[in-house]
Design a protein around this motif. Structure first.
Motif, PDB file in Angstrom:
ATOM      1  N   LEU A  24       0.716  -1.201  -0.261  1.00 39.00           N
ATOM      2  CA  LEU A  24      -0.013   0.116  -0.039  1.00 39.00           C
ATOM      3  C   LEU A  24       0.816   1.231  -0.195  1.00 39.00           C
ATOM      4  O   LEU A  24       0.585   2.147  -0.885  1.00 39.00           O
ATOM      5  N   SER A  25       1.741   1.413   0.644  1.00 41.91           N
ATOM      6  CA  SER A  25       2.847   2.281   0.708  1.00 41.91           C
ATOM      7  C   SER A  25       3.623   2.591  -0.579  1.00 41.91           C
ATOM      8  O   SER A  25       3.559   3.698  -1.208  1.00 41.91           O
ATOM      9  N   ALA A  26       4.111   1.661  -1.280  1.00 43.61           N
ATOM     10  CA  ALA A  26       4.542   1.404  -2.275  1.00 43.61           C
ATOM     11  C   ALA A  26       3.605   2.128  -3.388  1.00 43.61           C
ATOM     12  O   ALA A  26       4.143   3.063  -4.529  1.00 43.61           O
ATOM     13  N   LEU A  27       2.380   1.762  -3.550  1.00 47.61           N
ATOM     14  CA  LEU A  27       1.465   2.063  -4.267  1.00 47.61           C
ATOM     15  C   LEU A  27       0.991   3.634  -4.256  1.00 47.61           C
ATOM     16  O   LEU A  27       0.842   4.206  -5.051  1.00 47.61           O
ATOM     17  N   ALA A 112       1.061  11.377  10.504  1.00 46.96           N
ATOM     18  CA  ALA A 112       1.138  12.732  10.325  1.00 46.96           C
ATOM     19  C   ALA A 112       1.103  13.483   8.887  1.00 46.96           C
ATOM     20  O   ALA A 112       0.502  14.231   8.258  1.00 46.96           O
ATOM     21  N   ALA A 113       1.925  12.656   7.867  1.00 45.07           N
ATOM     22  CA  ALA A 113       1.980  12.792   6.573  1.00 45.07           C
ATOM     23  C   ALA A 113       0.736  12.715   5.964  1.00 45.07           C
ATOM     24  O   ALA A 113       0.434  13.720   4.914  1.00 45.07           O
ATOM     25  N   LEU A 114      -0.266  11.842   6.381  1.00 48.45           N
ATOM     26  CA  LEU A 114      -1.334  11.623   5.565  1.00 48.45           C
ATOM     27  C   LEU A 114      -2.363  12.623   5.935  1.00 48.45           C
ATOM     28  O   LEU A 114      -2.981  13.264   5.401  1.00 48.45           O
ATOM     29  N   GLY A 149      -6.376   8.727  -5.384  1.00 49.35           N
ATOM     30  CA  GLY A 149      -6.145   7.258  -5.553  1.00 49.35           C
ATOM     31  C   GLY A 149      -4.848   6.921  -4.595  1.00 49.35           C
ATOM     32  O   GLY A 149      -4.833   6.177  -3.794  1.00 49.35           O
ATOM     33  N   GLY A 150      -3.858   8.032  -4.665  1.00 45.77           N
ATOM     34  CA  GLY A 150      -2.664   7.801  -3.902  1.00 45.77           C
ATOM     35  C   GLY A 150      -2.966   8.069  -2.367  1.00 45.77           C
ATOM     36  O   GLY A 150      -2.458   7.354  -1.524  1.00 45.77           O
ATOM     37  N   ALA A 154      -2.658   5.497   0.783  1.00 43.69           N
ATOM     38  CA  ALA A 154      -2.115   6.107   1.905  1.00 43.69           C
ATOM     39  C   ALA A 154      -2.829   5.921   3.400  1.00 43.69           C
ATOM     40  O   ALA A 154      -2.549   5.603   4.458  1.00 43.69           O
ATOM     41  N   VAL A 155      -4.233   6.132   3.111  1.00 44.97           N
ATOM     42  CA  VAL A 155      -5.120   5.846   4.287  1.00 44.97           C
ATOM     43  C   VAL A 155      -5.010   4.666   4.792  1.00 44.97           C
ATOM     44  O   VAL A 155      -4.983   4.065   5.922  1.00 44.97           O
ATOM     45  N   ALA A 156      -5.165   3.576   3.757  1.00 46.91           N
ATOM     46  CA  ALA A 156      -5.105   2.259   4.168  1.00 46.91           C
ATOM     47  C   ALA A 156      -3.603   1.656   4.641  1.00 46.91           C
ATOM     48  O   ALA A 156      -3.775   1.071   5.735  1.00 46.91           O
ATOM     49  N   ALA A 157      -2.568   2.388   4.322  1.00 48.57           N
ATOM     50  CA  ALA A 157      -1.461   2.063   4.516  1.00 48.57           C
ATOM     51  C   ALA A 157      -1.200   2.666   6.174  1.00 48.57           C
ATOM     52  O   ALA A 157      -0.560   2.006   6.853  1.00 48.57           O
ATOM     53  N   GLY A 158      -2.003   3.844   6.486  1.00 46.93           N
ATOM     54  CA  GLY A 158      -1.802   4.351   7.968  1.00 46.93           C
ATOM     55  C   GLY A 158      -2.465   3.393   8.796  1.00 46.93           C
ATOM     56  O   GLY A 158      -2.209   2.964   9.862  1.00 46.93           O
ATOM     57  N   VAL A 159      -3.629   2.857   8.375  1.00 45.53           N
ATOM     58  CA  VAL A 159      -4.364   1.861   9.069  1.00 45.53           C
ATOM     59  C   VAL A 159      -3.604   0.625   9.222  1.00 45.53           C
ATOM     60  O   VAL A 159      -3.224   0.161  10.477  1.00 45.53           O
ATOM     61  N   ALA A 160      -2.893   0.228   8.150  1.00 45.68           N
ATOM     62  CA  ALA A 160      -2.170  -1.248   8.389  1.00 45.68           C
ATOM     63  C   ALA A 160      -0.833  -0.760   9.436  1.00 45.68           C
ATOM     64  O   ALA A 160      -0.430  -1.473  10.469  1.00 45.68           O
ATOM     65  N   ALA A 161      -0.197   0.408   9.131  1.00 42.92           N
ATOM     66  CA  ALA A 161       0.783   1.003  10.216  1.00 42.92           C
ATOM     67  C   ALA A 161       0.404   0.931  11.794  1.00 42.92           C
ATOM     68  O   ALA A 161       1.188   0.510  12.690  1.00 42.92           O
ATOM     69  N   ALA A 162      -0.739   1.472  12.128  1.00 41.24           N
ATOM     70  CA  ALA A 162      -1.168   1.624  13.481  1.00 41.24           C
ATOM     71  C   ALA A 162      -1.608   0.025  13.833  1.00 41.24           C
ATOM     72  O   ALA A 162      -1.583  -0.205  14.933  1.00 41.24           O
ATOM     73  N   LEU A 163      -1.963  -0.744  13.185  1.00 37.53           N
ATOM     74  CA  LEU A 163      -2.405  -2.085  13.416  1.00 37.53           C
ATOM     75  C   LEU A 163      -0.964  -2.908  13.914  1.00 37.53           C
ATOM     76  O   LEU A 163      -0.620  -3.588  14.712  1.00 37.53           O
ATOM     77  N   LEU A 164       0.089  -2.444  13.029  1.00 38.23           N
ATOM     78  CA  LEU A 164       1.311  -3.095  13.420  1.00 38.23           C
ATOM     79  C   LEU A 164       1.918  -2.495  14.569  1.00 38.23           C
ATOM     80  O   LEU A 164       2.482  -3.064  15.424  1.00 38.23           O
TER      81      LEU A 164
END
Length: 198
Positions: A24-27, A112-114, A149-150, A154-164
């Motif tokens: 997700l981050s790369a996308l 924060a970037a998001l 779209g980007g 990034a929103v989905a990547a932020g959710v994954a980062a928070a879960l991690l």
């Protein structure tokens, strides 16, 4: 037996989240970084790129770093699973603290970037009438759609980062508690440093 199954589920969940965050981050970085549109106004051309908004530049940098970090951590998870050795408890705790700290920092940086990119996107879409700023998305529609779209990635990547970040906290603090999932009766496992953890 139940502890081994739970340990395996935690490992699989961590690896899946790290792979998802990497993708997700790369996308998100690719969509925003390659976003541009050229419009002709009267006799001159104006090109809109992500560099025109500093918040988007920060988003590209942070999501690029997140993708690279997640890839490295996923490789570490695979190597740890292949080794199947727990190592000394002190060494496992040190690694868990390092992973926990990095995951926390990454989650905060991505969120924060998001937040900054979302704010810039709202201004780009709606403008700021009080300051006589007009929205640009009516003129640069394709640019705004790709940027959207980007940002969604990034929103989905932020959710994954928070879960991690939550999962790495769990992996760290279970090394200090009595509920060691690696089997062997908690206290004995802690004394012997048995049981693999990531």
């Amino acid at each position: 037996m139940a502890c081994a199954v739970a340990e395996r589920k935690v490992r699989v969940a961590e690896l899946a989240l790290r792979a998802l965050l990497c993708a997700l981050s790369a996308l998100a970085a690719a969509l925003v970084a390659t976003d541009s549109q050229t419009k002709t106004f009267f006799s001159f051309q104006k090109k809109a790129t992500f560099r025109d908004m500093k918040a988007m530049v920060v988003l590209v940098i942070v999501t690029g770093v997140a993708a690279g970090y997640s890839l490295l951590q996923a490789l570490r998870c695979c190597a740890a699973a292949a080794a199947k050795g727990g190592g000394a408890l002190t060494r496992r705790r040190s690694l868990a603290w390092c992973v926990f700290s990095c995951d926390q920092a990454l989650a905060y940086a991505v969120l924060a970037a998001l937040a900054a990119a979302l704010q810039a996107s709202v201004i780009a879409k709606r403008g700021q009438p009080e300051l006589q700023w007009m929205g640009i998305c009516s003129m640069y529609g394709a640019f705004c759609r790709q940027a959207g779209g980007g940002i969604a990635s990034a929103v989905a990547a932020g959710v994954a980062a928070a879960l991690l970040a939550f999962l790495s906290a769990f992996n760290l603090f279970r090394l200090y508690g009595g509920g060691d999932m690696s089997g062997g009766g908690g206290g004995a496992a802690r004394r012997n440093g048995a049981g693999a953890t990531w």
